[in-house]
Design an enzyme around this catalytic site. Sequence first.
Site, PDB file in Angstrom:
ATOM      1  N   GLY A  10       0.821  -1.214   0.000  1.00  0.00           N
ATOM      2  CA  GLY A  10       0.000   0.000   0.000  1.00  0.00           C
ATOM      3  C   GLY A  10       0.851   1.260   0.000  1.00  0.00           C
ATOM      4  N   GLY A  11       0.171   2.401   0.063  1.00  0.00           N
ATOM      5  CA  GLY A  11       0.838   3.700   0.020  1.00  0.00           C
ATOM      6  C   GLY A  11       1.864   3.867   1.144  1.00  0.00           C
ATOM      7  N   THR A  12       1.598   3.296   2.300  1.00  0.00           N
ATOM      8  CA  THR A  12       2.502   3.454   3.444  1.00  0.00           C
ATOM      9  C   THR A  12       3.168   2.143   3.852  1.00  0.00           C
ATOM     10  OG1 THR A  12       1.018   5.167   4.300  1.00  0.00           O
ATOM     11  CG2 THR A  12       2.670   4.305   5.836  1.00  0.00           C
ATOM     12  N   LEU A  13       2.372   1.076   3.922  1.00  0.00           N
ATOM     13  CA  LEU A  13       2.872  -0.181   4.474  1.00  0.00           C
ATOM     14  C   LEU A  13       2.707  -1.337   3.489  1.00  0.00           C
ATOM     15  CD1 LEU A  13       1.285   0.078   8.064  1.00  0.00           C
ATOM     16  CD2 LEU A  13       3.643   0.620   7.418  1.00  0.00           C
ATOM     17  N   THR A  14       3.668  -2.263   3.547  1.00  0.00           N
ATOM     18  CA  THR A  14       3.582  -3.496   2.772  1.00  0.00           C
ATOM     19  C   THR A  14       3.343  -4.645   3.736  1.00  0.00           C
ATOM     20  OG1 THR A  14       4.906  -2.621   0.979  1.00  0.00           O
ATOM     21  CG2 THR A  14       4.855  -5.025   1.204  1.00  0.00           C
ATOM     22  N   GLU A  76      -6.760  -4.763  -5.949  1.00  0.00           N
ATOM     23  CA  GLU A  76      -6.796  -4.468  -4.504  1.00  0.00           C
ATOM     24  C   GLU A  76      -8.167  -4.688  -3.846  1.00  0.00           C
ATOM     25  OE1 GLU A  76      -5.286  -0.543  -3.713  1.00  0.00           O
ATOM     26  OE2 GLU A  76      -5.883  -0.615  -1.612  1.00  0.00           O
ATOM     27  N   THR A 129      -3.334  11.128   6.763  1.00  0.00           N
ATOM     28  CA  THR A 129      -3.739  12.440   7.289  1.00  0.00           C
ATOM     29  C   THR A 129      -3.353  12.534   8.767  1.00  0.00           C
ATOM     30  OG1 THR A 129      -5.658  12.133   5.863  1.00  0.00           O
ATOM     31  CG2 THR A 129      -5.714  14.022   7.376  1.00  0.00           C
ATOM     32  N   PHE A 143       3.964   6.527  14.556  1.00  0.00           N
ATOM     33  CA  PHE A 143       2.568   6.090  14.710  1.00  0.00           C
ATOM     34  C   PHE A 143       2.266   5.632  16.142  1.00  0.00           C
ATOM     35  CE2 PHE A 143      -0.650   2.606  14.211  1.00  0.00           C
ATOM     36  CZ  PHE A 143      -1.734   3.421  13.932  1.00  0.00           C
ATOM     37  N   SER A 231      -4.678  -0.481   8.641  1.00  0.00           N
ATOM     38  CA  SER A 231      -3.640  -0.468   9.688  1.00  0.00           C
ATOM     39  C   SER A 231      -3.754   0.724  10.632  1.00  0.00           C
ATOM     40  CB  SER A 231      -2.244  -0.481   9.058  1.00  0.00           C
ATOM     41  OG  SER A 231      -2.126  -1.513   8.124  1.00  0.00           O
TER      42      SER A 231
HETATM   43  N1  ATP Z   1       4.293   0.803  11.578  1.00  0.00           N
HETATM   44  C1  ATP Z   1       3.618   1.814  11.046  1.00  0.00           C
HETATM   45  N2  ATP Z   1       4.269   2.826  10.433  1.00  0.00           N
HETATM   46  C2  ATP Z   1       3.597   3.848   9.907  1.00  0.00           C
HETATM   47  N3  ATP Z   1       2.244   3.951   9.910  1.00  0.00           N
HETATM   48  C3  ATP Z   1       1.539   2.984  10.504  1.00  0.00           C
HETATM   49  C4  ATP Z   1       2.193   1.868  11.102  1.00  0.00           C
HETATM   50  N4  ATP Z   1       1.253   1.039  11.585  1.00  0.00           N
HETATM   51  C5  ATP Z   1       0.066   1.604  11.312  1.00  0.00           C
HETATM   52  N5  ATP Z   1       0.210   2.800  10.676  1.00  0.00           N
HETATM   53  C6  ATP Z   1      -0.937   3.637  10.267  1.00  0.00           C
HETATM   54  O1  ATP Z   1      -1.576   2.928   9.236  1.00  0.00           O
HETATM   55  C7  ATP Z   1      -1.686   3.740   8.058  1.00  0.00           C
HETATM   56  C8  ATP Z   1      -1.518   2.872   6.810  1.00  0.00           C
HETATM   57  O2  ATP Z   1      -2.561   1.921   6.812  1.00  0.00           O
HETATM   58  P1  ATP Z   1      -2.600   0.749   5.721  1.00  0.00           P
HETATM   59  O3  ATP Z   1      -1.394  -0.096   5.837  1.00  0.00           O
HETATM   60  O4  ATP Z   1      -3.923   0.081   5.856  1.00  0.00           O
HETATM   61  O5  ATP Z   1      -2.530   1.613   4.393  1.00  0.00           O
HETATM   62  P2  ATP Z   1      -1.810   1.335   3.003  1.00  0.00           P
HETATM   63  O6  ATP Z   1      -2.286   0.019   2.489  1.00  0.00           O
HETATM   64  O7  ATP Z   1      -0.340   1.510   3.148  1.00  0.00           O
HETATM   65  O8  ATP Z   1      -2.379   2.531   2.140  1.00  0.00           O
HETATM   66  P3  ATP Z   1      -3.454   2.547   0.936  1.00  0.00           P
HETATM   67  O9  ATP Z   1      -4.320   1.320   1.084  1.00  0.00           O
HETATM   68  O10 ATP Z   1      -4.226   3.822   1.146  1.00  0.00           O
HETATM   69  O11 ATP Z   1      -2.597   2.513  -0.293  1.00  0.00           O
HETATM   70  C9  ATP Z   1      -0.622   4.801   8.200  1.00  0.00           C
HETATM   71  O12 ATP Z   1      -0.984   5.974   7.510  1.00  0.00           O
HETATM   72  C10 ATP Z   1      -0.579   5.012   9.720  1.00  0.00           C
HETATM   73  O13 ATP Z   1      -1.586   5.895  10.133  1.00  0.00           O
HETATM   74 MG    MG Z   2      -4.126  -0.583   1.678  1.00  0.00          MG
END
Ligand code: ATP
Ligand code: MG
Length: 278
Positions: A10-14, A76, A129, A143, A231
Amino acid sequence: MSTWIGIDTGGTLTKLAYMNDQQELTLTVFPSNEMHLVREWLEKHPQVEEIGLTGGRTEQLRDVLKTMKSIQYIVEFEATLKGVRYLLEKEGHSISQSIITNIGTGTSIHYMDGNSHQRVGGTGVGGGTLIGLATIMTGISDFDEIKSNAFEGSRDGIDLLVKDIYQGMDTPIDGNLTASNFGKVGITEQREFDQNDVLATTQGLIGEVISTLSIQLAEQHNTDHIVYIGSTLIDNIQLKKVIEHYTILKKHKPIFLQDCGFSGAIGALINIREHHKI
Ligand SMILES: Nc1ncnc2c1ncn2[C@@H]1O[C@H](COP(=O)(O)OP(=O)(O)OP(=O)(O)O)[C@@H](O)[C@H]1O
Ligand SMILES: [Mg+2]
């Protein structure tokens, strides 16, 4: 026996969902801007033969993994819904119709009805956000620190409630509802605010925007339940409380899943299993 893995980048986490020979599920997470860690993880697990892959950063991860393994891509939203159905059953919720709200970096909202589903809305207000506003306003970008500090904070001195406006009168709607998130600041003299209070109020804003939108979509689709995933909710007691309170207040039923961050990765794994008809 062949082993497979589901990856949601995802945008932030894999997120990685891996099932070993004993059918035990292991869930792991890496920052999406450190994709080499996924490659290293796979090098340490040579028994993995095939990868189910989903998420917005799929192409970047493909570049990092090159032709290391065979990859089965899944869209997705398909992966997320497969994962949600699996987790609902695993965690003992027997519902087939629901709004699914995925609070990731941004927020995506779906309507699930039996085996069909459609995306019905979304908002740019999400976990990204939270990190963004927290960093700009308090300098805290971690976080876990944001969550624990927000839990200690209070929204009372920053949010304006309906009853704060209708002083000494009956309120037209529940007086404890937020009339204006952060609204007290503009009509009082106070200029210094406790960091924890700012973080609690930020989570309040985010939770209320997301739950209000989810509730409206649940009403449009005549469904009681709203499953909140992503997440952003992991061990996030205060955010869950905000969302739960608003959802129940508007007569809907919130469901929080334990493995809320891993629906996409689990769905991508299930997709390979289905492909191999296991
Ligand atoms: N270890 C971490 N590091 C950073 N952010 C975290 C962590 N754990 C949880 N978060 C929170 O979870 C969010 C990301 O959630 P998630 O992994 O569901 O999104 P994503 O799949 O990466 O993004 P998207 O689906 O929008 O592309 C972050 O923006 C933050 O608020
Ligand atoms: Mg996601």
